[in-house]
Structures are given as C-alpha cells and as structure tokens.
Design a protein around this motif. Structure first.
Motif, mmCIF file in Angstrom:
data_model
loop_
_atom_site.group_PDB
_atom_site.id
_atom_site.type_symbol
_atom_site.label_atom_id
_atom_site.label_comp_id
_atom_site.label_asym_id
_atom_site.label_seq_id
_atom_site.Cartn_x
_atom_site.Cartn_y
_atom_site.Cartn_z
ATOM 1 N N SER B 170 0.828 -1.210 0.000
ATOM 2 C CA SER B 170 0.000 0.000 0.000
ATOM 3 C C SER B 170 0.863 1.262 0.000
ATOM 4 O O SER B 170 0.455 2.294 -0.522
ATOM 5 N N PHE B 171 2.064 1.181 0.558
ATOM 6 C CA PHE B 171 2.953 2.350 0.514
ATOM 7 C C PHE B 171 3.344 2.655 -0.924
ATOM 8 O O PHE B 171 3.375 3.801 -1.349
ATOM 9 N N GLU B 173 1.696 1.804 -3.623
ATOM 10 C CA GLU B 173 0.523 2.297 -4.356
ATOM 11 C C GLU B 173 0.278 3.761 -4.044
ATOM 12 O O GLU B 173 -0.060 4.544 -4.937
ATOM 13 N N ALA B 174 0.441 4.118 -2.771
ATOM 14 C CA ALA B 174 0.226 5.517 -2.400
ATOM 15 C C ALA B 174 1.161 6.407 -3.200
ATOM 16 O O ALA B 174 0.758 7.445 -3.725
ATOM 17 N N ARG B 188 12.568 6.995 -1.495
ATOM 18 C CA ARG B 188 11.930 7.777 -0.427
ATOM 19 C C ARG B 188 11.155 6.924 0.560
ATOM 20 O O ARG B 188 10.982 7.301 1.704
ATOM 21 N N VAL B 189 10.638 5.808 0.107
ATOM 22 C CA VAL B 189 9.749 5.040 0.985
ATOM 23 C C VAL B 189 10.202 3.593 1.192
ATOM 24 O O VAL B 189 10.339 3.137 2.319
ATOM 25 N N ASN B 193 12.404 1.863 4.678
ATOM 26 C CA ASN B 193 11.688 0.915 5.508
ATOM 27 C C ASN B 193 12.264 -0.491 5.437
ATOM 28 O O ASN B 193 11.947 -1.332 6.268
ATOM 29 N N LYS B 286 12.735 2.386 16.107
ATOM 30 C CA LYS B 286 12.504 3.714 15.562
ATOM 31 C C LYS B 286 11.350 3.758 14.579
ATOM 32 O O LYS B 286 10.833 4.818 14.285
ATOM 33 N N LYS B 287 10.992 2.586 14.021
ATOM 34 C CA LYS B 287 9.970 2.650 12.983
ATOM 35 C C LYS B 287 8.637 2.107 13.484
ATOM 36 O O LYS B 287 8.583 1.260 14.358
ATOM 37 N N LYS B 288 7.599 2.638 12.925
ATOM 38 C CA LYS B 288 6.274 2.216 13.352
ATOM 39 C C LYS B 288 5.334 2.406 12.184
ATOM 40 O O LYS B 288 5.358 3.421 11.521
ATOM 41 N N TRP B 289 4.538 1.409 11.899
ATOM 42 C CA TRP B 289 3.485 1.670 10.911
ATOM 43 C C TRP B 289 2.259 0.889 11.230
ATOM 44 O O TRP B 289 2.264 0.018 12.069
#
Ligand SMILES: Nc1ncnc2c1ncn2[C@@H]1O[C@H](COP(=O)(O)OP(=O)(O)OP(=O)(O)O)[C@@H](O)[C@H]1O
Ligand SMILES: [Mg+2]
Lengths: 275, 289
Positions: B170-171, B173-174, B188-189, B193, B286-289
């Motif tokens: 979904s990231f 696709e966004a 960038r994404v 991650n 540090k990361k969270k989604w």
C-alpha cells in the motif's frame, strides 16, 4: 445540505469541446477491461461532470474499483491487464501518445479504502506529492509551511495536528489518517479526486467527519466516490452511477435514482440494501 | 457443570506427552551448541592474550600469535562485502521493484536459489578457474574475496528481496498514485523501511563468510605468511585456514592453540551476529506503521 446538482463555473479550464452540455470531468467511450481472460468492464460509457460529487454504487465485484483505477491508469501496474476504448479526463485522452503518465497520476488523486499514509511525518506526508512534482531548485521551506497549513485546513485537520506535524502519520487515528490521505493530494492541485470507499474502514463518527470534508471539497474538484453505503451515496452525492457485473446500468441525479430509478435492477439493489 | 470429563483427562495427558517430547528435542538441539562453546572457552580461553591476538606466529606456528590470519580474515570479508553488497542489493531491487512477474524473472529467481545451494568447494574451483587463472588475478585477496562474494551473492539477494517485500504494497501504491516514479518510491519510501532487513541479512551473511575455508584455500589464502598483505593483490593468511593448519598439519602443536584460534573465529561470528541483532532492534524501535 445543499444538493441542487448545479455545477460551479471552474475558472481556467478549457471547455473547447462539448460546449453543449455541462463540462465533463471524466468521459469514457466503450471502455472494456480484461484481467487476463476475465472481463471486468463491458462497454462503459460515462460522462462524469465537473465540480460535483458522483457516487459509484453496485454489488461487490461489479468493477467499481477497476473502473476507478482505470481512470488514473494505475491498473497498468498489474500484469495481464488489457484495456480497449478511451478515457478522457478534462477533455484529454489519457491514453493518447504524448501523455505523461506521471502527470495523469498527479492531476487525478486517489484515496483508498484503507487509509495508507506513508510511514513518515504528517508534514512530509502532506508535502510528498508536492516535493516530487516541484523542481529541487524551487523548493522553499517557507512555501512548504504555508502549503502544509492550507492543505490541512482544507481537510479540517489543521487544528488537531498543528502541534504534532513531525509525528509519524501512521500513529494517527484512522479518521485522521484518511483526512491526511486526502490532504496530501491537494498541494499538487489535482483536477479530479477518485475515492474508493473512503469511509469503509472508519467508525460512524469518522465516516460522518470524512463525508463532511468531501462535501467541503465539492465544487473545487470533480469527485468520483465509490461507496457500499446507500445512505452515504444518497446524502453526499449529486449524481449516482449504478454498476452491475461490469456494466453501467444507470447514471442519473442522486435524488432521482433513489426515488424513481429507471431500471428494475437499480431498484432491486437499492431496496435490497435496505432489507 | 465444570467438572473434568474422561476425555478432558485423556487430552490433557496427551498434551503433556507432546510438550515433553518437543521440549526434549529442543534441548537436544541446544546441547551441542553449549558443549562446543564451553569446550572452546575452557580449552581455548587461557591461550587468548594481547600477544596472541596481535602477534605473529613463531616456531613453525606452534607459538606466538595469529594477527596475520585475523587481519587477513577481516580483509577478505570486507573486500567480499564491497563486491557482493552493491551487486546483490541492486539485483534484489531490480527483481522485486522493477521486473515484471514473467517466466524470465521466475527463471532468474530459480537460478539464484540454486546458486545458494552450490557447495562451497565448487565455488572454490570456479574462483580458481575464473579469477585466479582467467582474469589473471593470481592467488590474491581480490580473487579469494570475489569468490566469497559470488558464493554469498544469493544470500544477499534473497535477504534483500525479503526485506523489500516486507514493506507493505500500500505504501508503493500511495506513491505511484501521486505520480512518483519507481525510483522516487524506492528511495523515499521502500528502502528507508527495508534497510533494517537488508542490513541484518548482509551482516549475517558476512559472518558466514568469515568462517569459509574451501573457497579461499585455492584462491588467495596461504598456509603461512609471516608478514601482512600490502594490497588486495597479495596473498594472505586467514583464520579459518589457519585453524585447519594448526589442527591437522603441524606436528608438535600445543593442544590449546587450535582451540584458541577457533574461539577467536567464533567470537568474530558471534560479535557480528549480535551487532546485526542489536542494529535490527535499534532500527525497529525507531519505525512504526
Ligand atoms: N488483479 C485482478 N486480477 C484478476 N481479477 C481481478 C483483479 N482485480 C479485480 N478482479 C476481478 O474483477 C472484478 C471486479 O473487481 P473490483 O475490485 O473492481 O470490484 P468492486 O466493485 O470494486 O468490488 P468491491 O465492492 O468488493 O470492492 C471482480 O470479479 C474481481 O474478482
Ligand atoms: Mg472495490
């Protein structure tokens, strides 16, 4: 709520074709689409008007998402998809040679069923599209602040997040995430907003808030919204399209569709939903 | 109403049997590891000293230190890394983010998986033929490292690809829906991650490389070189080969010494693995989604 079906005049748009009727935002001609062997859309012919909210309804699997995803050409990313027919957005054929795909995606914003903010800060989410569509040399931090504020105000989110712009967007409530997903489309000034069941992951309060927001955006953008929720379609749209098994059955003013639909299938569907 | 029935009893007994069974199996699995570690520490521990770590071998390797071998292993691993990581990560990015899912990519994926299953002695012979002889690198650090790189490439690719695929679709696709190119989306994404997984995979792979013997034996590692390599075109000693040599090839070797070498080798591997785990925990926090 006001729902008179009228279309606000939109400045700066070239209405060179089709001057007879109301200006069209999305026009499809004989659109057919196949996933491999499976045909998902059959001869779809639609004139979706500018500046209003058009709802797209129909039973699960009838091709609503497929139609939406054809309009910004994101379906092409799926292997085995084949399309025939034409789609014009703001009177330009989006499949014409010379069309820049990235411009198509920029001019046509998409909101998904599940809010999908990027795992970066709220501020960076709002600026994501702006930054990729602005040359590095002209990016200014001061502009960015104004853009973030304006976009977040437009989606009625500014007051709630203005003190936490640097927090991760993925930590927000679903309702706020969805509003943010709408906000991040606005800085690149799209013409058309496509929304695929934008409220279906939200609770009733969130649904109401997002609906209210969509209504706020009416007039500034041409909005095509898929929904499973009859009440929502009825409340929050000017026109309504009913699809069944990949075909468009009916496209009329929302008031009319919910009171005196032309086609028996439409009536069955609408009534079936109410039990 | 809530009394235990006969069936409950029977199920409970069966439950106990399986719990004990699986528990025993696990214990049997862990036991050898513990025995190995304890033996190494008890027998090899006393040998370890500053002089052992940073000195040259003397008296036909029966005394002195292991510094040339230690440094050689570091060299070999670093150069192998420099070759395999950029190549492997780039290939993984291409395969998972760009390539269409067709028979050709599937064939490539299959080839990569098979490459991972090739025995290291085969890689050694390939390295000898390709790097040492054909490309004329001679037996050198470079030839040995490239051989190690080829051998570990599939692991790097697979680890990287898994890390990339763990990033929700979904990231992507966004991003695409906002008109981002694939590269903008990736850098960038997706990469920010996936970097945790990539690093972890790479470090685990490195620790494997440190212990390999066969691939470097024919291509760049020497039995005994009482001086340090000056460039990547020199031969070098290496811990793994040194362990083999002092364990089997030299008469009159003090019993403790090979254990000391093995301890150092295992220590390097363990340190690298812990680093990778620590890094993973740090980045994950540090990361969270
Ligand atoms: N990637 C795909 N590959 C093959 N078939 C697909 C694919 N995506 C959708 N379909 C099929 O196309 C048809 C239309 O799907 P679509 O997702 O457009 O329906 P929908 O109206 O959005 O349904 P829902 O209300 O459940 O979201 C369905 O029969 C579906 O199974
Ligand atoms: Mg759908």
């Amino acid at each position: 709520m006001l729902r008179d079906g009228s279309v606000k005049a939109m400045p700066g748009l070239n209405h060179h074709t089709n001057a007879r009727s109301a200006p069209v935002a999305i026009r499809t001609r004989d659109l057919n689409l196949w996933y491999g062997q499976f045909q998902a859309l059959f001869d779809v012919n639609l004139n979706i008007k500018r500046g209003i909210i058009t709802a797209l309804i129909g039973p699960s699997g009838c091709g609503k998402t497929t139609l939406l995803r054809s309009v910004n050409r994101i379906n092409e990313r799926i292997d085995g998809v084949r399309t025939t027919g034409t789609i014009e957005v703001m009177d330009e054929d989006i499949y014409a040679s010379g069309v820049e795909l990235l411009q198509v995606r920029k001019q046509i914003g998409m909101v998904f069923q599940r809010p999908n903010p990027l795992p970066i800060s709220i501020r960076d989410n709002v600026l994501f599209g702006y930054r990729i569509h602005t040359p590095k040399e002209t990016l200014r931090h001061s502009d960015e602040d104004a853009i973030v504020e304006q976009a977040l105000r437009q989606v009625l989110l500014w007051d709630e997040v203005k003190d936490s712009l640097h927090k991760k967007a993925t930590g927000l409530s679903l309702e706020k995430q969805q509003k943010l997903c709408i906000a991040r489309l606005l800085p690149v000034k799209p013409e058309v907003l496509l929304m695929d069941e934008p409220c279906s992951a939200l609770d009733p309060k969130g649904t109401e808030a997002v609906e209210e927001l969509i209504w706020e955006l009416r007039g500034d953008y041409s909005i095509l919204i898929v929904t499973h929720n009859m009440a929502q379609a009825r409340r929050a749209s000017d026109e309504c399209i009913f699809m069944l098994l990949g075909k468009v059955i009916e496209h009329t003013a929302t008031d009319k569709m919910f009171v005196t639909p032309d086609r028996p299938e439409t009536a069955d569907y609408i009534e079936g939903r109410y039990g | 109403m809530f009394a235990s029935s006969e069936l409950n009893q029977r199920n409970r007994n069966r439950e106990r049997v399986f719990r004990v069974l699986f528990g025993t199996m696990t214990a049997l699995l862990v036991l050898p590891v513990i025995i190995i570690l304890v033996t190494l520490v008890v027998k090899g521990g006393p040998v370890i000293s500053v002089e052992f770590l940073f000195g040259n071998p003397t008296n036909g390797m029966t005394a002195g230190g292991i510094f040339p071998a230690l440094l050689g292993t570091v060299w070999l691993v670093l150069v192998a890394l420099l070759a395999s990581v950029p190549l492997g990560v780039a290939a993984a990015i291409y395969l998972s983010e760009y390539a269409a899912d067709n028979w050709f990519t599937r064939a490539i994926n299959l080839a990569i998986i098979n490459l991972a299953g090739v025995p290291s002695i085969v890689h050694a012979l390939f390295g000898l033929g390709a790097f040492v002889v054909f490309f004329g690198l001679g037996t050198s650090i470079l030839a040995a490292s490239l051989t190690l790189a080829i051998m570990t490439l599939p692991v790097v690719i697979v680890a990287t690809r898994e890390a990339l695929q763990a990033v929700p679709q979904s990231f992507r696709e966004a991003c695409w829906n906002m008109g981002a190119t694939r590269w903008q989306t990736i850098h960038r994404v997706v990469l920010p991650n996936a970097i945790t997984g990539v690093l972890t995979g790479v470090i685990l792979e490195v620790s494997r490389t440190a212990g390999e013997t066969a691939p470097i034996m024919f291509t760049g590692a020497a039995f005994f070189l009482p001086f340090l390599p000056q460039s990547v075109f020199d031969q070098t000693m290496a811990l793994s080969l040194h362990l083999f040599v002092v364990s089997t090839q030299v008469p009159g070797m003090p019993e403790q010494l090979p254990f000391g070498v093995a301890l150092v080798l295992i220590g390097i591997v363990l340190i690298m693995n812990s680093l990778s785990i620590a890094l993973r925990m740090y980045l994950r926090g540090k990361k969270k989604w």
